[in-house]
Write a protein that holds these residues in place. Structure first.
Motif, mmCIF file in Angstrom:
data_model
loop_
_atom_site.group_PDB
_atom_site.id
_atom_site.type_symbol
_atom_site.label_atom_id
_atom_site.label_comp_id
_atom_site.label_asym_id
_atom_site.label_seq_id
_atom_site.Cartn_x
_atom_site.Cartn_y
_atom_site.Cartn_z
ATOM 1 N N ALA A 183 16.001 47.292 26.279
ATOM 2 C CA ALA A 183 17.249 46.648 26.696
ATOM 3 C C ALA A 183 17.474 46.861 28.187
ATOM 4 O O ALA A 183 17.230 47.942 28.722
ATOM 5 N N GLU A 185 20.258 47.152 30.837
ATOM 6 C CA GLU A 185 21.701 47.364 30.970
ATOM 7 C C GLU A 185 22.199 46.686 32.248
ATOM 8 O O GLU A 185 21.683 46.940 33.333
ATOM 9 N N ARG A 186 23.168 45.799 32.051
ATOM 10 C CA ARG A 186 23.722 45.032 33.171
ATOM 11 C C ARG A 186 22.617 44.335 33.963
ATOM 12 O O ARG A 186 22.633 44.258 35.182
ATOM 13 N N PHE A 189 16.437 46.994 34.326
ATOM 14 C CA PHE A 189 15.602 47.841 33.462
ATOM 15 C C PHE A 189 14.549 48.547 34.310
ATOM 16 O O PHE A 189 13.910 47.931 35.160
ATOM 17 N N GLU A 241 24.963 41.159 32.548
ATOM 18 C CA GLU A 241 25.177 41.439 31.130
ATOM 19 C C GLU A 241 23.981 42.205 30.561
ATOM 20 O O GLU A 241 22.879 42.135 31.084
ATOM 21 N N ASP A 242 24.201 42.941 29.467
ATOM 22 C CA ASP A 242 23.116 43.604 28.758
ATOM 23 C C ASP A 242 22.251 42.547 28.074
ATOM 24 O O ASP A 242 22.774 41.542 27.573
#
Length: 251
Positions: A183, A185-186, A189, A241-242
């Motif tokens: 994932a 985040e914001r 990665f 966004e994630d």
């Protein structure tokens, strides 16, 4: 899913470029329109330009030998199918023999064809292959499609040993990786790479429904992905966004 690939070294960049060109050539030759065959010929010239790199053939032969030694080490392992192992090693042997016995660089024999080289010298000029520039080539484009296909297949056959070797090496490399769900985040990665292993290729699968475009960078220590989105101004903007995607590291 959209698959993105990021090579960690220049040798692999060359392999991926060649693979793209060989796949394009394979798409264009079976078609019948003269314009498709023109771009098939342009693709052959592009492959020749990439293959002209002095150490390319040596690099490919070296990589084939390396894979063969690695696979030989699996002999006697009860969890490995000997038949499957023999089949892959036989493929490597065939590719090595075909490429090694080919004189000079891939496509070198085509440089002795003056007609082809006259077209090659004009291809880089915008509009340089018009009928008034190359009347013999213009005539060739108006001949029977089957005849053009036979000629293209004959010219492309001089590049076949390199194509088969590149395809096999990239398949073995891609098969070495294990996919993992990660994932960002914001939209950001990062992952540290384990020491003692030299990764050559990153593969990333992204759901097109997310509408994101990855900007990938990396070296032997760390890999970083920044997700972007195309804005209404036709520019890329950072995604905040994630988002989840699939990541595979191939050594």
């Amino acid at each position: 899913m959209i698959l993105y690939e990021y090579p960690f070294n220049e040798r692999l960049r060359t392999y991926l470029r060649l693979e793209q060109l060989f796949r394009r050539l394979g798409e264009l030759i079976p078609r019948t329109h003269a314009l498709d065959h023109h771009f098939a010929l342009v693709t052959i010239f592009e492959i020749m330009d990439v293959a002209a790199r002095a150490d390319l053939k040596a690099d490919v032969l070296k990589d084939i030998e390396k894979h063969k030694h690695q696979l030989d080490a699996y002999r006697g392992n009860p969890s490995i199918s000997e038949a499957a192992l023999d089949a892959v090693i036989a493929q490597l042997d065939r590719c090595f023999a075909a490429l090694n016995t080919q004189a000079g660089k891939s496509g070198h024999s085509l440089t002795e064809n003056d007609w082809l080289m006259s077209i090659r010298s004009r291809v880089g000029i915008p509009g340089g292959t018009c009928g008034f520039d190359l009347p013999a080539y213009y005539d060739w484009q108006h001949r029977d499609a089957a005849m053009r296909q036979r000629a293209l297949q004959e010219w492309a056959s001089t590049l076949a040993p390199l194509a088969e070797s590149i395809y096999l090496l990239l398949k073995l490399l891609r098969d070495s990786g294990v996919a993992q769900k990660v994932a960002a985040e914001r939209g950001q990665f990062q992952q540290n790479l384990p020491q003692g292993r030299t990764f050559q290729l990153l593969r990333m699968r992204v759901d097109p429904a997310l509408g994101v475009i990855p900007e990938i960078s990396g070296n032997r220590l760390i890999v970083s992905v920044r997700l972007m989105r195309m804005g209404e101004d036709a520019r890329l903007h950072p995604c905040t966004e994630d988002a989840a995607f699939e990541l595979t590291l191939c050594a």
